[in-house]
Design a protein around this motif. Structure first.
Motif, mmCIF file in Angstrom:
data_model
loop_
_atom_site.group_PDB
_atom_site.id
_atom_site.type_symbol
_atom_site.label_atom_id
_atom_site.label_comp_id
_atom_site.label_asym_id
_atom_site.label_seq_id
_atom_site.Cartn_x
_atom_site.Cartn_y
_atom_site.Cartn_z
ATOM 1 N N ARG A 1 0.813 -1.218 0.000
ATOM 2 C CA ARG A 1 0.000 0.000 0.000
ATOM 3 C C ARG A 1 0.844 1.264 0.000
ATOM 4 O O ARG A 1 0.307 2.353 -0.134
ATOM 5 C CB ARG A 1 -0.917 -0.012 1.225
ATOM 6 N N ILE A 2 2.156 1.164 0.128
ATOM 7 C CA ILE A 2 3.021 2.347 0.250
ATOM 8 C C ILE A 2 3.306 3.055 -1.081
ATOM 9 O O ILE A 2 3.264 4.275 -1.132
ATOM 10 C CB ILE A 2 4.340 1.975 0.968
ATOM 11 N N PRO A 3 3.647 2.368 -2.177
ATOM 12 C CA PRO A 3 4.149 3.074 -3.373
ATOM 13 C C PRO A 3 3.228 4.145 -3.937
ATOM 14 O O PRO A 3 3.689 5.240 -4.250
ATOM 15 C CB PRO A 3 4.370 1.957 -4.394
ATOM 16 N N ARG A 4 1.958 3.878 -4.092
ATOM 17 C CA ARG A 4 1.072 4.863 -4.718
ATOM 18 C C ARG A 4 0.974 6.152 -3.914
ATOM 19 O O ARG A 4 1.189 7.233 -4.465
ATOM 20 C CB ARG A 4 -0.310 4.267 -4.945
ATOM 21 N N PRO A 5 0.666 6.078 -2.617
ATOM 22 C CA PRO A 5 0.631 7.349 -1.867
ATOM 23 C C PRO A 5 1.992 8.018 -1.797
ATOM 24 O O PRO A 5 2.090 9.246 -1.847
ATOM 25 C CB PRO A 5 0.146 6.950 -0.476
ATOM 26 N N ALA A 6 3.075 7.223 -1.714
ATOM 27 C CA ALA A 6 4.414 7.818 -1.646
ATOM 28 C C ALA A 6 4.736 8.575 -2.922
ATOM 29 O O ALA A 6 5.306 9.672 -2.880
ATOM 30 C CB ALA A 6 5.455 6.725 -1.381
ATOM 31 N N MET A 7 4.374 8.020 -4.063
ATOM 32 C CA MET A 7 4.647 8.698 -5.330
ATOM 33 C C MET A 7 3.799 9.956 -5.472
ATOM 34 O O MET A 7 4.286 10.994 -5.931
ATOM 35 C CB MET A 7 4.413 7.750 -6.502
ATOM 36 N N LEU B 1 2.425 11.799 -3.007
ATOM 37 C CA LEU B 1 2.890 12.804 -2.043
ATOM 38 C C LEU B 1 4.284 13.315 -2.402
ATOM 39 O O LEU B 1 4.588 14.492 -2.203
ATOM 40 C CB LEU B 1 2.873 12.210 -0.630
ATOM 41 N N GLY B 2 5.136 12.443 -2.951
ATOM 42 C CA GLY B 2 6.471 12.875 -3.384
ATOM 43 C C GLY B 2 6.405 13.890 -4.513
ATOM 44 O O GLY B 2 7.171 14.857 -4.546
ATOM 45 N N THR B 3 5.478 13.682 -5.441
ATOM 46 C CA THR B 3 5.309 14.643 -6.535
ATOM 47 C C THR B 3 4.845 15.992 -6.005
ATOM 48 O O THR B 3 5.342 17.044 -6.427
ATOM 49 C CB THR B 3 4.307 14.090 -7.566
ATOM 50 N N ALA C 1 5.451 17.087 -3.054
ATOM 51 C CA ALA C 1 6.612 17.632 -2.339
ATOM 52 C C ALA C 1 7.591 18.290 -3.309
ATOM 53 O O ALA C 1 8.217 19.306 -2.969
ATOM 54 C CB ALA C 1 7.308 16.525 -1.544
ATOM 55 N N LEU C 2 7.738 17.757 -4.510
ATOM 56 C CA LEU C 2 8.615 18.374 -5.511
ATOM 57 C C LEU C 2 8.094 19.751 -5.913
ATOM 58 O O LEU C 2 8.877 20.693 -6.077
ATOM 59 C CB LEU C 2 8.734 17.473 -6.741
ATOM 60 N N PHE C 3 6.776 19.880 -6.077
ATOM 61 C CA PHE C 3 6.212 21.193 -6.397
ATOM 62 C C PHE C 3 6.480 22.190 -5.273
ATOM 63 O O PHE C 3 6.844 23.338 -5.518
ATOM 64 C CB PHE C 3 4.699 21.087 -6.641
ATOM 65 N N ILE C 4 6.320 21.747 -4.053
ATOM 66 C CA ILE C 4 6.569 22.622 -2.902
ATOM 67 C C ILE C 4 8.040 22.999 -2.838
ATOM 68 O O ILE C 4 8.395 24.156 -2.611
ATOM 69 C CB ILE C 4 6.090 21.941 -1.608
ATOM 70 N N ALA C 5 8.941 22.010 -3.073
ATOM 71 C CA ALA C 5 10.379 22.283 -3.032
ATOM 72 C C ALA C 5 10.771 23.284 -4.118
ATOM 73 O O ALA C 5 11.641 24.134 -3.898
ATOM 74 C CB ALA C 5 11.154 20.984 -3.211
ATOM 75 N N ALA C 6 10.139 23.193 -5.288
ATOM 76 C CA ALA C 6 10.447 24.138 -6.368
ATOM 77 C C ALA C 6 10.057 25.559 -5.989
ATOM 78 O O ALA C 6 10.730 26.515 -6.386
ATOM 79 C CB ALA C 6 9.721 23.723 -7.643
ATOM 80 N N MET C 7 9.017 25.708 -5.197
ATOM 81 C CA MET C 7 8.593 27.049 -4.788
ATOM 82 C C MET C 7 9.427 27.557 -3.604
ATOM 83 O O MET C 7 9.740 28.744 -3.540
ATOM 84 C CB MET C 7 7.112 27.036 -4.408
#
Length: 188
Positions: A69-75, A77-79, A81-87
């Motif tokens: 059950r981990i991969p889908r939510p991790a991917m 939420l990770g995406t 997080a990338l948008f937030i990191a870019a800002m």
């Protein structure tokens, strides 16, 4: 009163309802039917509950279910997080994305195969179809450029009108229309 009591006793008997029993021959008793359906549903739920009882499964099975059950939510939420990191820190983000740009294609293919294991082969098939369609579109660019050139060349041949609607100079001489020539002679 005795006669009515005997008639009622004959129809309804000793604690029985002859009218209701007779009607049940032609129509199902709704209350009894609801009781039967409730019993059937309860038995089905009890059977499903026994099939999926967690106490029968070992710790390894529960651990594997949790890991699956981990991969889908991790991917997802990770995406985000990338948008937030870019800002938040664009320089840090740009450095990481530059590093990702250096990853060789075979490694991307391997990652695509692993991700497709979780999300289905559709991901990979759609990606390959997109590349194939993109390559086919890019291969038509020279033909499109030639067509646009041909269309632009037609603009130079089209006669232009002045404000009065008559043809100008040499363009008027190139028109091959006897009715127009006769009209011009009549006007002059």
């Amino acid at each position: 009163m005795g006669l009515i009591e005997r008639m009622m006793g004959l129809v309804f008997g000793s604690g029985r309802n002859v009218v209701a029993e007779t009607a049940e021959v032609f129509r199902v008793n709704a209350e009894a039917q609801a009781g039967r359906e409730a019993g059937l549903q309860s038995a089905a739920l009890q059977q499903f509950g026994q099939e999926f009882r967690l106490s029968q499964r070992g710790w390894f099975d529960r651990l594997m279910d949790a890991l699956n059950r981990i991969p889908r939510p991790a991917m997802a939420l990770g995406t985000l997080a990338l948008f937030i990191a870019a800002m938040v820190d664009p320089v840090w983000f740009a450095a990481r994305m530059t590093g990702i740009a250096l990853v060789p294609d075979p490694l991307w293919w391997l990652l695509g195969a692993i991700v497709s294991f979780y999300f289905g082969a559709r991901y990979q098939a759609k990606g390959q179809d997109f590349r194939r369609d993109l390559a086919a579109t890019i291969s038509t660019v020279p033909q499109v450029v030639r067509t646009i050139g041909d269309i632009d060349a037609l603009r130079d041949v089209t006669p232009r009108n002045d404000a009065s609607g008559t043809l100008q100079g040499e363009e008027a001489e190139h028109v091959d229309n006897p009715a127009l020539a006769e009209w011009r002679q009549a006007r002059s």
